[in-house]
Design an enzyme around this catalytic site. Structure first.
Site, PDB file in Angstrom:
ATOM      1  CB  ALA A 122       7.145   6.718  -1.203  1.00 43.34           C
ATOM      2  CG  ASN A 188       2.976  -0.364  -4.935  1.00 42.18           C
ATOM      3  OD1 ASN A 188       2.153  -0.966  -5.947  1.00 42.18           O
ATOM      4  ND2 ASN A 188       3.392  -0.914  -3.932  1.00 42.18           N
ATOM      5  CG  HIS A 218      11.361   6.665  -3.713  1.00 43.93           C
ATOM      6  ND1 HIS A 218      12.066   4.925  -4.522  1.00 43.93           N
ATOM      7  CD2 HIS A 218      11.499   6.395  -2.694  1.00 43.93           C
ATOM      8  CE1 HIS A 218      11.144   4.101  -3.206  1.00 43.93           C
ATOM      9  NE2 HIS A 218      10.991   5.635  -2.197  1.00 43.93           N
TER      10      HIS A 218
HETATM   11  N1  LIG Z   1       2.620   4.033  -4.126  1.00 43.12           N
HETATM   12  C1  LIG Z   1       3.765   3.831  -3.335  1.00 43.12           C
HETATM   13  O1  LIG Z   1       4.174   4.889  -3.054  1.00 43.12           O
HETATM   14  C2  LIG Z   1       3.275   3.551  -2.216  1.00 43.12           C
HETATM   15  C3  LIG Z   1       2.769   2.122  -2.308  1.00 43.12           C
HETATM   16  N2  LIG Z   1       2.801   1.168  -0.884  1.00 43.12           N
HETATM   17  C4  LIG Z   1       1.469   0.295  -0.822  1.00 43.12           C
HETATM   18  O2  LIG Z   1       0.487   0.427   0.025  1.00 43.12           O
HETATM   19  C5  LIG Z   1      -0.138  -0.471   0.447  1.00 43.12           C
HETATM   20  C6  LIG Z   1      -0.070  -0.477   2.113  1.00 43.12           C
HETATM   21  O3  LIG Z   1       1.331  -0.513   2.355  1.00 43.12           O
HETATM   22  P1  LIG Z   1       1.606  -1.241   4.429  1.00 43.12           P
HETATM   23  O4  LIG Z   1       0.205  -0.005   5.130  1.00 43.12           O
HETATM   24  O5  LIG Z   1       3.167  -0.483   4.263  1.00 43.12           O
HETATM   25  O6  LIG Z   1       1.452  -1.933   4.043  1.00 43.12           O
HETATM   26  P2  LIG Z   1       1.645  -3.175   5.342  1.00 43.12           P
HETATM   27  O7  LIG Z   1       1.397  -4.659   5.033  1.00 43.12           O
HETATM   28  O8  LIG Z   1       1.678  -2.483   6.553  1.00 43.12           O
HETATM   29  O9  LIG Z   1      -0.677  -3.119   5.012  1.00 43.12           O
HETATM   30  C7  LIG Z   1      -1.128  -3.831   4.501  1.00 43.12           C
HETATM   31  C8  LIG Z   1      -2.926  -4.091   5.177  1.00 43.12           C
HETATM   32  O10 LIG Z   1      -4.190  -4.566   3.671  1.00 43.12           O
HETATM   33  C9  LIG Z   1      -4.057  -5.939   4.381  1.00 43.12           C
HETATM   34  N3  LIG Z   1      -4.886  -6.830   3.376  1.00 43.12           N
HETATM   35  C10 LIG Z   1      -4.001  -7.968   2.929  1.00 43.12           C
HETATM   36  N4  LIG Z   1      -4.628  -8.331   2.166  1.00 43.12           N
HETATM   37  C11 LIG Z   1      -6.060  -7.658   1.970  1.00 43.12           C
HETATM   38  C12 LIG Z   1      -7.093  -7.707   1.790  1.00 43.12           C
HETATM   39  N5  LIG Z   1      -7.130  -8.896   0.006  1.00 43.12           N
HETATM   40  N6  LIG Z   1      -7.870  -7.026   1.335  1.00 43.12           N
HETATM   41  C13 LIG Z   1      -7.948  -5.660   2.683  1.00 43.12           C
HETATM   42  N7  LIG Z   1      -6.833  -5.954   2.910  1.00 43.12           N
HETATM   43  C14 LIG Z   1      -5.853  -6.401   2.867  1.00 43.12           C
HETATM   44  C15 LIG Z   1      -3.178  -6.860   5.674  1.00 43.12           C
HETATM   45  O11 LIG Z   1      -3.668  -7.406   6.596  1.00 43.12           O
HETATM   46  P3  LIG Z   1      -2.856  -8.494   7.460  1.00 43.12           P
HETATM   47  O12 LIG Z   1      -1.467  -7.492   7.847  1.00 43.12           O
HETATM   48  O13 LIG Z   1      -3.233  -9.308   7.954  1.00 43.12           O
HETATM   49  O14 LIG Z   1      -2.378  -9.299   6.615  1.00 43.12           O
HETATM   50  C16 LIG Z   1      -2.528  -4.450   6.396  1.00 43.12           C
HETATM   51  O15 LIG Z   1      -4.089  -4.677   7.492  1.00 43.12           O
HETATM   52  C17 LIG Z   1       1.139  -1.609  -0.051  1.00 43.12           C
HETATM   53  O16 LIG Z   1       0.498  -2.681  -1.141  1.00 43.12           O
HETATM   54  C18 LIG Z   1       3.016  -1.346   0.105  1.00 43.12           C
HETATM   55  O17 LIG Z   1       2.942  -2.086  -1.315  1.00 43.12           O
HETATM   56  C19 LIG Z   1       3.772   1.246   0.153  1.00 43.12           C
HETATM   57  C20 LIG Z   1       4.606   2.390   0.012  1.00 43.12           C
HETATM   58  C21 LIG Z   1       4.751   3.401  -0.940  1.00 43.12           C
HETATM   59  O1  LIG Z   2       7.642   3.773   0.561  1.00 39.84           O
HETATM   60  C1  LIG Z   2       8.392   3.330  -0.623  1.00 39.84           C
HETATM   61  O2  LIG Z   2       9.572   3.891  -0.636  1.00 39.84           O
HETATM   62  C2  LIG Z   2       8.182   2.955  -1.459  1.00 39.84           C
HETATM   63  C3  LIG Z   2       7.715   1.735  -1.544  1.00 39.84           C
HETATM   64  O3  LIG Z   2       6.903   0.717  -0.787  1.00 39.84           O
HETATM   65  C4  LIG Z   2       6.437   1.840  -3.137  1.00 39.84           C
HETATM   66  O4  LIG Z   2       7.009   2.113  -3.683  1.00 39.84           O
HETATM   67  O5  LIG Z   2       5.827   0.522  -2.649  1.00 39.84           O
END
Ligand SMILES: NC(=O)C1=CN([C@@H]2O[C@H](COP(=O)(O)OP(=O)(O)OC[C@H]3O[C@@H](n4cnc5c(N)ncnc54)[C@H](OP(=O)(O)O)[C@@H]3O)[C@@H](O)[C@H]2O)C=CC1
Ligand SMILES: O=C([O-])CC(=O)C(=O)O
EC number: 1.4.1.21
Length: 265
Positions: A122, A188, A218
């Site tokens: 992000a 993250n 951000h």
């Molecule tokens: N690098 C960056 O800038 C960003 C990173 N992120 C990260 O990306 C990831 C995904 O975000 P987002 O899609 O919005 O999150 P969501 O919560 O919408 O989706 C996460 C998914 O992973 C599943 N899950 C949970 N535990 C496990 C496991 N052990 N193995 C496989 N799947 C699993 C969840 O299932 P269930 O719903 O049933 O629990 C759900 O399907 C998060 O960790 C988030 O923090 C997000 C935004 C920005």
């Molecule tokens: O998507 C965003 O704005 C940031 C976020 O959630 C992350 O860094 O985990």
């Protein structure tokens, strides 16, 4: 030529956005399925495969796996895929704040001759930060601002009365070690900044809940021998998850397109 098998770990807001966007994009690439532990229920569009175990996924020999799940998935699933020679794009990069996890991922990638790719997610400006670091950085600071609903389910809930918050309030000031660890679904981006710049301990972080914020902002500030820069991103959230910015999903799509392109820009 058959199209590559691209699989996500998790099938939440980001994986769904990626699947829809790839489908529309015209590159010919598509998300072929996802890995989700058996106990987690989900609905999946027709034509998309589901794997319940990492062993079964490895047997299907995916060309690229995109982790968009949790920090636990980075620790527990990603090393096994890398060891099996499968490249992995990592989105929950806050997990890389733990030195043991980084060491396991690096060793697994070496064994499997595979690549682990951390997305910019992000935030932006990481290319500048990486270049500026070569001449020496004096300070790197990140400020994250999201509406109160986006901080639900985090330690901010204990520190603030989120539903009744009247004005923008800082609830965390510290380094990226704690920020990345304690807000795994929200910060993250601090890991991306730390990895590109001064590391987790050297990166100053301020987190704000703001009832007037319409999206996720951000801010990144860096000073060093190169000069200084300040960038501000006003990100729209994904409709299915207010914690996650749409730009984060787009950065994953970009990483996928780059992975399969012969000219990396
Ligand atoms: N690098 C960056 O800038 C960003 C990173 N992120 C990260 O990306 C990831 C995904 O975000 P987002 O899609 O919005 O999150 P969501 O919560 O919408 O989706 C996460 C998914 O992973 C599943 N899950 C949970 N535990 C496990 C496991 N052990 N193995 C496989 N799947 C699993 C969840 O299932 P269930 O719903 O049933 O629990 C759900 O399907 C998060 O960790 C988030 O923090 C997000 C935004 C920005
Ligand atoms: O998507 C965003 O704005 C940031 C976020 O959630 C992350 O860094 O985990």
């Amino acid at each position: 030529m058959t199209s590559p098998l691209i699989v996500s770990i998790g099938f939440g807001a980001m994986a769904r956005s990626l699947a829809a966007s790839l489908e529309k994009g015209g590159s010919g690439l598509r998300l072929g399925g996802f890995l989700l532990p058996e106990h987690l229920p989900t609905d999946a569009p027709a034509g998309m495969r589901r794997w319940n175990s990492v062993d079964d996924l490895i047997a299907a020999r995916p060309d690229l796996v995109i982790e968009c799940a949790t920090h636990a998935a980075v620790r527990e699933t990603v090393p096994q895929l890398l060891e099996a020679g499968i490249d992995v794009v990592i989105v929950s990069i806050g997990a890389l704040g733990d030195a043991g996890t980084v060491a396991r991922i690096e060793a697994a990638a070496k064994t499997g001759r595979a690549r682990a790719i951390a997305v910019s997610g992000a935030i932006g400006g990481l290319d500048v930060l990486r270049s500026a670091k070569l001449a020496g950085l004096d300070s790197v600071a990140y400020i994250g601002r999201k509406p109160p609903t986006a901080w639900k389910g985090t330690p901010a809930e204990r520190l603030l009365d989120l539903p009744n918050l009247k004005e923008a309030t800082v609830f965390y000031e510290g380094d990226a070690v704690e920020a990345a660890r304690d807000y795994p679904k929200n910060t993250n981006v601090t890991a991306a900044v730390a990895l590109a710049g001064l590391g987790f301990k050297g990166t100053r972080v301020r987190l704000i809940a703001d009832p007037a914020a319409s999206g996720n902002t951000h801010e990144l500030e860096a000073k060093g021998a190169f000069g200084s820069f300040h960038i501000l991103l006003n990100n729209k959230p994904l409709p299915e998850n207010p914690k996650t910015s749409w730009l984060a999903a787009l950065s994953v799509e970009q990483a996928v397109l780059r992975h399969f392109s012969s000219l990396e820009v």
